[in-house]
Design a protein around this motif. Structure first.
Motif, short mmCIF file in Angstrom:
data_model
loop_
_atom_site.label_atom_id
_atom_site.label_comp_id
_atom_site.label_asym_id
_atom_site.label_seq_id
_atom_site.Cartn_x
_atom_site.Cartn_y
_atom_site.Cartn_z
N THR A 393 -52.87 -18.70 22.60
CA THR A 393 -51.58 -18.04 22.37
C THR A 393 -50.43 -19.05 22.23
O THR A 393 -50.43 -20.08 22.91
N PRO A 394 -49.43 -18.76 21.39
CA PRO A 394 -48.27 -19.66 21.30
C PRO A 394 -47.26 -19.38 22.41
O PRO A 394 -46.29 -20.12 22.57
N LEU A 397 -46.40 -22.16 25.32
CA LEU A 397 -45.57 -23.28 24.87
C LEU A 397 -44.16 -22.81 24.51
O LEU A 397 -43.17 -23.51 24.76
N ALA A 398 -44.06 -21.61 23.94
CA ALA A 398 -42.74 -21.13 23.50
C ALA A 398 -41.84 -20.74 24.68
O ALA A 398 -40.65 -21.05 24.67
N PHE A 399 -42.41 -20.09 25.70
CA PHE A 399 -41.56 -19.52 26.76
C PHE A 399 -41.43 -20.41 27.99
O PHE A 399 -40.44 -20.32 28.72
N SER A 466 -31.71 -15.74 21.77
CA SER A 466 -33.11 -16.07 22.06
C SER A 466 -33.97 -14.83 22.20
O SER A 466 -35.17 -14.86 21.94
N ALA A 469 -35.81 -14.06 19.00
CA ALA A 469 -36.93 -14.98 18.71
C ALA A 469 -38.09 -14.70 19.66
O ALA A 469 -39.26 -14.63 19.24
N ALA A 470 -37.76 -14.53 20.95
CA ALA A 470 -38.81 -14.32 21.96
C ALA A 470 -39.55 -13.01 21.70
O ALA A 470 -40.79 -12.97 21.70
N LEU A 473 -41.68 -13.29 18.49
CA LEU A 473 -42.91 -14.06 18.66
C LEU A 473 -43.93 -13.30 19.51
O LEU A 473 -45.13 -13.31 19.22
N GLY A 476 -45.23 -10.52 17.33
CA GLY A 476 -46.02 -11.13 16.26
C GLY A 476 -47.37 -11.61 16.76
O GLY A 476 -48.41 -11.34 16.15
N SER A 477 -47.38 -12.31 17.90
CA SER A 477 -48.65 -12.87 18.36
C SER A 477 -49.56 -11.77 18.93
O SER A 477 -50.76 -11.76 18.65
N THR A 480 -50.90 -9.93 15.92
CA THR A 480 -51.91 -10.71 15.19
C THR A 480 -53.24 -10.70 15.93
O THR A 480 -54.30 -10.48 15.34
N ASP B 8 -28.57 -21.03 24.68
CA ASP B 8 -29.14 -19.91 23.94
C ASP B 8 -29.65 -20.38 22.58
O ASP B 8 -30.78 -20.07 22.18
N PHE B 12 -33.52 -20.47 21.37
CA PHE B 12 -33.84 -19.74 20.14
C PHE B 12 -34.59 -20.66 19.16
O PHE B 12 -35.64 -20.31 18.62
N TRP B 14 -36.15 -23.48 19.70
CA TRP B 14 -37.46 -23.91 20.21
C TRP B 14 -38.52 -22.82 19.97
O TRP B 14 -39.60 -23.09 19.45
N ILE B 15 -38.18 -21.59 20.33
CA ILE B 15 -39.16 -20.50 20.19
C ILE B 15 -39.49 -20.28 18.70
O ILE B 15 -40.65 -20.13 18.32
N TYR B 22 -46.86 -22.65 14.73
CA TYR B 22 -48.09 -22.01 15.19
C TYR B 22 -48.76 -21.25 14.05
O TYR B 22 -49.93 -21.48 13.74
N PHE B 23 -48.00 -20.37 13.41
CA PHE B 23 -48.62 -19.55 12.37
C PHE B 23 -48.94 -20.37 11.12
O PHE B 23 -49.92 -20.09 10.43
#
Lengths: 644, 44
Positions: A393-394, A397-399, A466, A469-470, A473, A476-477, A480, B8, B12, B14-15, B22-23
């Motif tokens: 999973t991404p 790393l993302a969160f 954010s 984006a959070a 993602l 999306g993940s 998927t 913020d 944003f 970074w994510i 990733y994709f």
């Protein structure tokens, strides 16, 4: 056995084990809080108990279908006090608990219900895969093949093949499934343990952070491709995860609830994890270090904390010891063959230890790669063998870095929880990094990081930008992976619902299935096959695998020596494929076989130039490989004629 | 307040970056996945 019978049979067995486990929990006087905790701990204790009962009677050589029902009767007997008075904390409260959770998370009710629904959908899809006849690589190689061999011989014993001598607590349920007459029952058992592992992770995270963080962590974990792949197989990883998470929960609860009983329960669960998979040895030192850390200032008077650390380690070792003792007695090495060099391991050689010790699945163990572990696992998946096929999973790393941003606002007890995860994560990661680097072996640590990432997510969604984006993602993940799960498990639908015949399905998904079926149809029932292929599950004749450690040949081995060895072990036929014949490791064996063939001591009785080698069942990658069955000269003479 | 907004934006970015990278890494495998989809699902 049809799916209609497999499901209720599995449900009855698992419930009976869980109720017996509930009785054990009561006798231990550990008092769980809430339904999730009670169900998980009861189920895992019952699961472990049933496994050890099967192992005990199997080791005594009493492995018959009656054994399974004897174990069942013992479980019923142990569970009797719980059946008689189920209590208020156990089986009737899941709905109350869920209602309470939804009330506490009022603003987030619909997202949380969506996560729970996604978990339920994933479990349902996984069940379809679990109900298909076994085709997964390692299940055919040993998770089911070893139990099938035990049944054939009527006893559980040390088998000197790599992986076959691993601790097999979870595989004892595979033995039970096969004893009950179904090769799909073991997969359904492991599927159920998969749900227990997600519930255990939820319990760990929800009790220390928040129910919504726990639910999100469990959803990220349970919908991961790695987990749905495991949930449709007979592998032991999910039981290993469940024991580790439950053990960690016990360890943390010991300090939170000020009861030594939780510590001893955590030690027992750690022992069960050690008895399930060797890689629990990556986790155990970190758990001990956590226990040292948790006692903080108490070390001023060291005897009491020291006693706790010693007792924890000792209890865990005692619980795991039946497996280690068996290997020590039979193979000279408690963790055979991986203790080679430390212990006087039999049936193993230095060359093999070096060969397997040098195996790496990842981008290498250079110092520069060490801090890049999570980055590589997430964004460099092609660097791993099979990596992109089972994506990580991404979301971690993302969160996870988001946690640093909000660190000062996190309540102290939650910060302490995250700090306590550090020794386990660091030690497990380090030991994983300097060994085989299979991403699957890091999953328990990734699951802990998922818990931290899930907590970070609920903090990040408070930010203005954010949050988009959070959420994007996350959706999306999860979307998927659910799509991937749908595709993965859709391939099993025809065979599970009867639109495809079992034989046709197995011919498509199991390497050399038709050639193995030829052996089953044409070889005499007392034939003994030297099997040069890793997956013997569907072979219904006595066999010995062609592993190099049990067939040691070197430059000095003559055709006469090899023939004597074959006859001495009662081999009547040899099953060999082009893959083995071209393998550099088997070059000497190939030369000896050719020599014996030229002298007329072995002759081909079956040849298929278009045997089917399945490289990936999901991606339908197959290629044709020639297969031969050789028959040994029946004259019985050990003297080998010279050529010509 | 300004610092909060900067944080913020950083989070944003970074994510979004992790998501994109990733994709993007699975682009070479899209064909394989579509082939599986055509095989196992009743698609036209």
């Amino acid at each position: 056995m049809s799916a209609i019978l497999v499901l209720p049979l599995a449900a009855v067995w698992l419930s009976v084990a869980a109720v017996a486990g509930r009785s054990l929990l009561r006798w231990s006087r550990v008092e769980p809080r809430g339904a999730a905790e009670t169900v998980v701990l009861s189920f895992l204790l019952g699961f472990g108990l049933a496994s050890y009962l099967v192992f005990a009677v199997g080791s005594l050589g009493w492995l018959t279908p009656a054994t399974a029902w004897t174990v069942f009767a013992i479980l019923i007997l142990l569970g009797y006090p719980t059946w008689r008075s189920p209590g208020r904390d156990g089986w009737r409260s899941p709905w109350t608990g869920t209602r309470e959770m939804l009330t506490r998370c009022r603003g987030w009710r619909w997202p949380l219900l969506a996560l729970a629904a996604l978990c339920a959908l994933t479990a349902l899809l996984n069940l379809v895969g679990a109900l298909a006849p076994p085709t997964e690589w390692d299940s055919l190689s040993y998770h089911l093949a070893a139990p099938a061999l035990y049944l054939q011989q009527g006893r559980i014993f040390f088998v000197p093949y790599r992986e076959w001598a691993n601790p097999f607590t979870a595989e004892m349920w595979n033995v039970l499934g096969l004893l009950l007459g179904s090769d799909r029952l073991p997969q359904v058992f492991q599927w159920a343990v998969g749900i227990a592992s997600a519930l255990a992770l939820y319990t760990v995270a929800a009790a220390r952070t928040s129910p919504r963080a726990g639910l999100l962590a469990a959803t990220i974990y349970y919908t991961s491709p790695q987990i749905f792949n495991l949930s449709t197989s007979a592998k032991s990883d999910l039981a290993w995860h469940a024991f580790l998470f439950a053990s960690l929960h016990g360890l943390l609860a010991w300090r939170e609830r000020r009861s030594e009983r939780w510590l001893w329960l955590a030690a027992v669960l750690m022992g069960l994890a050690l008895g399930t998979k060797l890689q629990a040895l990556f986790w155990a030192p970190g758990a001990l270090l956590t226990l040292v850390m948790m006692q903080g200032l108490a070390w001023r008077k060291p005897w009491r904390p020291g006693f706790r650390v010693l007792a924890y380690g000792l209890i865990a070792c005692v619980v795991a010891s039946p497996w280690w003792l068996r290997n020590w007695v039979a193979g000279g090495d408690p963790i055979w063959p991986y203790g080679y060099g430390l212990f006087p391991s039999r049936f193993w050689t230095e060359a093999l230890a070096e060969k397997y010790g040098a195996w790496h699945m990842g981008p290498g163990d250079g110092v520069e790669q060490y801090p890049l572990g999570l980055w590589n696992l997430t964004l460099q998946q092609a660097a791993w063998r099979f990596g992109p096929r089972i994506p990580v999973t991404p979301l971690i790393l993302a969160f996870l870095p988001g946690l640093a941003v909000v660190w000062r606002d996190i309540p102290r007890q939650i910060r302490w929880f995250f700090a306590l995860l550090v020794p386990t994560v660091a030690v497990h990661y380090t030991l994983w990094f300097y060994t085989y680097q299979l991403p699957r072996y890091l999953y328990p640590v990734l699951a802990l990081l998922m818990a931290a990432a899930a907590y970070a997510f609920w903090e990040i969604v408070r930010f203005r930008w954010s949050r988009w984006a959070a959420t994007g993602l996350l959706v999306g993940s999860l979307g998927t992976f659910t799509g991937f799960n749908l595709l993965f498990n859709a391939q099993f639908v025809p065979v599970v619902f009867g639109a495809e015949k079992r034989e046709a399905y197995l011919a498509r998904y199991v390497s050399f299935y038709q050639d193995i079926e030829w052996l089953n149809r044409n070889l005499p029932s007392d034939a003994h096959v030297l099997f040069y292929h890793l997956k013997p599950l569907y072979l219904q004749r006595r066999f010995t695998l062609g592993n190099l450690n049990v067939w040691p040949v070197n430059e000095r081995t003559s055709a006469e020596d090899f023939m004597r060895l074959l006859r001495g072990r009662g081999i009547t036929h040899i099953f060999i494929t082009e893959l083995t014949r071209r393998d550099a490791d088997f070059m000497l064996t190939e030369g000896l076989l050719r020599d014996l063939e030229a002298r007329g001591h072995i002759r081909p009785t079956y040849a298929n130039p278009r045997g089917v080698w399945v490289e990936s069942r999901t991606f339908a990658q197959r290629r044709h490989v020639s297969v031969q069955v050789l028959e040994l000269d029946a004259s019985g003479s050990a003297n080998v004629k010279p050529v010509g | 307040m300004r610092l909060g907004r900067l944080v913020d934006y950083v989070v944003f970015t970074w994510i979004a970056l992790v998501g994109l990278l990733y994709f993007a890494q699975f682009r070479p495998y899209v064909g394989e996945v579509l082939a599986v989809a055509r095989r196992v699902l009743p698609l036209p």
